[in-house]
Design an enzyme around this catalytic site. Structure first.
Site, mmCIF file in Angstrom:
data_model
loop_
_atom_site.group_PDB
_atom_site.id
_atom_site.type_symbol
_atom_site.label_atom_id
_atom_site.label_comp_id
_atom_site.label_asym_id
_atom_site.label_seq_id
_atom_site.Cartn_x
_atom_site.Cartn_y
_atom_site.Cartn_z
ATOM 1 N N SER A 147 -109.253 25.399 2.242
ATOM 2 C CA SER A 147 -107.816 25.650 2.127
ATOM 3 C C SER A 147 -107.558 26.958 1.380
ATOM 4 O O SER A 147 -107.992 28.007 1.798
ATOM 5 C CB SER A 147 -107.128 24.461 1.452
ATOM 6 O OG SER A 147 -105.730 24.549 1.557
ATOM 7 N N HIS A 148 -106.850 26.911 0.252
ATOM 8 C CA HIS A 148 -106.455 28.128 -0.452
ATOM 9 C C HIS A 148 -107.470 28.542 -1.518
ATOM 10 O O HIS A 148 -107.220 29.480 -2.276
ATOM 11 C CB HIS A 148 -105.093 27.911 -1.115
ATOM 12 C CG HIS A 148 -105.095 26.788 -2.121
ATOM 13 N ND1 HIS A 148 -105.161 25.476 -1.750
ATOM 14 C CD2 HIS A 148 -105.058 26.798 -3.476
ATOM 15 C CE1 HIS A 148 -105.161 24.711 -2.835
ATOM 16 N NE2 HIS A 148 -105.107 25.489 -3.882
ATOM 17 N N LYS A 157 -113.934 18.830 6.015
ATOM 18 C CA LYS A 157 -113.038 17.667 5.995
ATOM 19 C C LYS A 157 -113.122 16.907 7.311
ATOM 20 O O LYS A 157 -113.231 17.520 8.380
ATOM 21 C CB LYS A 157 -111.600 18.134 5.751
ATOM 22 C CG LYS A 157 -110.588 16.993 5.558
ATOM 23 C CD LYS A 157 -109.227 17.525 5.175
ATOM 24 C CE LYS A 157 -108.516 18.201 6.320
ATOM 25 N NZ LYS A 157 -107.096 18.496 6.027
ATOM 26 N N ASP A 303 -102.172 25.040 6.248
ATOM 27 C CA ASP A 303 -101.518 23.756 6.007
ATOM 28 C C ASP A 303 -100.476 23.858 4.893
ATOM 29 O O ASP A 303 -99.760 22.898 4.622
ATOM 30 C CB ASP A 303 -102.540 22.649 5.718
ATOM 31 C CG ASP A 303 -103.221 22.772 4.361
ATOM 32 O OD1 ASP A 303 -103.186 23.870 3.761
ATOM 33 O OD2 ASP A 303 -103.822 21.775 3.918
ATOM 34 N N GLU A 386 -95.293 17.221 0.122
ATOM 35 C CA GLU A 386 -95.939 17.261 -1.186
ATOM 36 C C GLU A 386 -95.388 18.428 -2.000
ATOM 37 O O GLU A 386 -94.976 19.445 -1.437
ATOM 38 C CB GLU A 386 -97.451 17.468 -1.030
ATOM 39 C CG GLU A 386 -98.171 16.321 -0.349
ATOM 40 C CD GLU A 386 -99.676 16.559 -0.350
ATOM 41 O OE1 GLU A 386 -100.399 15.635 -0.705
ATOM 42 O OE2 GLU A 386 -100.113 17.670 0.023
ATOM 43 N N LYS A 405 -100.776 18.305 7.025
ATOM 44 C CA LYS A 405 -99.760 19.275 6.636
ATOM 45 C C LYS A 405 -99.721 20.452 7.611
ATOM 46 O O LYS A 405 -100.748 20.869 8.119
ATOM 47 C CB LYS A 405 -100.046 19.769 5.215
ATOM 48 C CG LYS A 405 -99.956 18.695 4.157
ATOM 49 C CD LYS A 405 -100.414 19.183 2.799
ATOM 50 C CE LYS A 405 -101.910 19.351 2.749
ATOM 51 N NZ LYS A 405 -102.415 19.602 1.375
#
Length: 541
Positions: A147-148, A157, A303, A386, A405
């Site tokens: 992700s980030h 994942k 996401d 979220e 997301k």
């Protein structure tokens, strides 16, 4: 905030990608070291090859464990595989495909050998399984992304047939089996050179389906001059196709991809990170604002979203979630009348007030997007969001869009909101604060040992002995989510105008204190200070 936060990355900040990949293949983890074991958090297994925490050994074992898990669950359809732009993502994909090939799993990769955003993979799984005829075999997927996280990290994942993040029962089984395999020298892992792998047009299918969830005709008609910054991530080619397919005046302001991310501005801790909700990360993007009506950003797997407006700058994620909810529930006639509003327990209570004004049920769950999956699938939840700038919502007809997301979707929604209402999301948030008050929200960390974190994760609301919070009577002490009764993994304490929640960090020796006050910043500071005192007392320290 440090001196270099928000300033351009320098040569000394950049990783050696060759060394990173070399470490991926050469370093072998010691499963007796907890830092080198397979551990699935809310977003899969993450780590760096430099630390022997994300290496070929890990990925081979995790993939073999996924093969065995899906066989045990009777999942026999294609397994979609997508990767982002991190330096470790391509090597991890290669390893995974070798294991899948040897085990006879029907792997499917991108038709153009392109990067695959998390929402595009979720969408592919859902679309395949929705079209199944009786007796057909369900698909699932693997997303290779941290992700980030910084460039040195890798992530892996698993998304089961519902298309969203795997639940804790699945991830615990996969992690335990992977660690067993590694402890045995991976002798139980099967590998072979992959033959011709089937492909799928993730980009074309995702972009084409956007007409089923957004009013992009309104955006085109409004003639809005828009910009999107992929922040060097997997959405880079998606944005150009979106502009072409829907006739939008949209510029990709940074089409560069480099696994070192030399074009980024540094985050608050002087690290390179692709968090589009961080003012420091988005500093160079915000600087382009004078040329556009709206600029959006996405992280490396798209996401998460960041929304930048001329009148408000980079929006706080909580603020945008509240605006998105207010807009969607007044502009989506195809949704069920009883479709609830989903939020995590640490999201702003501005959402509670918006839900009340709409006459909609609030569905409050623990941290983690996986909790929204069942409601999005059956349409009983119209929107799930979220506090960390991640959300998704239903199609125009009330059917599920993604169960993960979708930062691209939320970025485009901001354009629809502007086109339809004539007001920016930040202007609409100002209207909400005029009606409900302006909350102050922040998250801080407090030091905690591993033992203290474990105790915090087991705390009950009954363990909180305090009766007031920053001068107000405490009216709620929660250790389970009101929406689904699932454990919060910490506690949440509420008064009439404020609240705090405390949860242990999964990666650092700290616990996180989320807090909000509708009284003001000074009251928020009191809430934060008392939160630490209240939690420490409950922990017996």
């Amino acid at each position: 905030m440090t001196d270099r936060a928000g300033t351009p990355a320098q040569e000394s900040d950049l990783i050696d990608v060759h060394a990173l990949v070399e470490a991926y293949y050469q370093k072998v983890p010691d499963v007796n070291d907890p830092a080198q074991k397979v551990v699935f958090g809310t977003s899969g297994h993450r780590g760096s090859s430099f630390d022997a925490a994300f290496n070929e050994t890990h990925i081979a074992a995790i993939t073999q464990a996924i093969v065995e898990y899906r066989a045990d669950q009777g999942i026999g359809g294609p397994l979609f595989v997508g990767r982002d732009t991190h330096g470790l993502s391509r090597p991890a994909e290669t390893t995974a495909l070798e294991v899948l090939e040897a085990n006879g799993v029907h792997a499917v990769t991108d038709q153009y050998d392109d990067y695959v955003p998390t929402p595009a993979l979720s969408r592919a799984i859902i679309s395949h399984n929705r079209a199944l005829k009786p007796g057909g075999r369900q698909a699932d997927g693997i997303v290779i992304t941290p992700s980030h996280n910084p460039p040195r990290d890798g992530g892996f994942k698993y998304n089961p047939p519902h298309g969203g993040p795997a639940d804790s029962a699945a991830t615990s089984w996969i992690a335990d089996r992977a660690n067993e395999l590694i402890a045995d020298g991976n002798r139980g892992v099967r590998r072979s050179e992959p033959s011709a792998v089937d492909s799928y047009d993730f980009r074309g299918q995702y972009v084409g389906d956007l007409a089923s969830i957004l009013n992009l005709d309104a955006v085109k008609s409004a003639g809005l001059h828009l910009a999107a910054d992929p922040l060097g991530g997997a959405s880079v080619h998606y944005w150009q196709l979106i502009a072409e397919r829907y006739g939008l005046d949209l510029t990709v302001v940074n089409p560069l991809v480099d696994p070192r991310w030399p074009f980024m501005t540094l985050d608050w801790d002087e690290k390179i990170r692709m968090d589009p909700s961080s003012p420091s990360v988005m500093a160079s993007t915000v600087a382009k604002l004078d040329d556009f009506r709206l600029i959006t950003g996405n992280d490396a797997d798209a996401d998460r979203h960041g929304i930048v407006t001329p009148d408000g700058g980079l929006m706080n994620p909580n603020h945008y979630l509240a605006v998105a909810i207010q807009y969607l529930y007044t502009h989506r006639d195809g949704w069920r009348d009883d479709a609830a509003i989903g939020k995590t327990m640490v999201s702003s209570s501005m959402i509670d007030r918006v839900a009340g004004s709409l006459g909609r049920r609030l569905w409050e769950v623990p941290v983690g997007f996986k909790w929204f999956v069942p409601g999005l699938i059956d349409g009983s939840v119209g929107f799930g969001g979220e506090e960390s700038a991640g959300a998704s919502f239903l199609q125009l007809d009330g059917q599920v869009w993604t169960t993960d997301k979708d930062g691209i979707l939320l970025a485009l929604l901001a354009s629809e909101i502007l086109a339809v209402t004539g007001k920016s999301p930040s202007q609409l948030y100002s209207e909400l604060t005029a009606e409900f008050g302006a909350p102050s929200y922040a998250r801080v960390d407090a030091a905690a040992s591993k033992e203290q974190k474990a105790r915090l994760g087991r705390l009950s609301g009954d363990d909180i002995t305090a009766t007031t919070l920053a001068g107000e009577p405490i009216i709620g002490k929660l250790s389970a989510a009101p929406g689904n009764g699932a454990a919060l993994g910490g506690v949440k304490v509420e008064s009439e105008h404020a609240w705090f929640a405390a949860r242990p960090s999964g990666t650092e020796d700290v616990y996180k204190i989320y807090a909000e006050s509708f009284v003001g910043p000074e009251h928020l500071a009191e809430v934060q200070a008392e939160a630490k005192t209240i939690v420490d007392a409950a922990l017996g320290d």
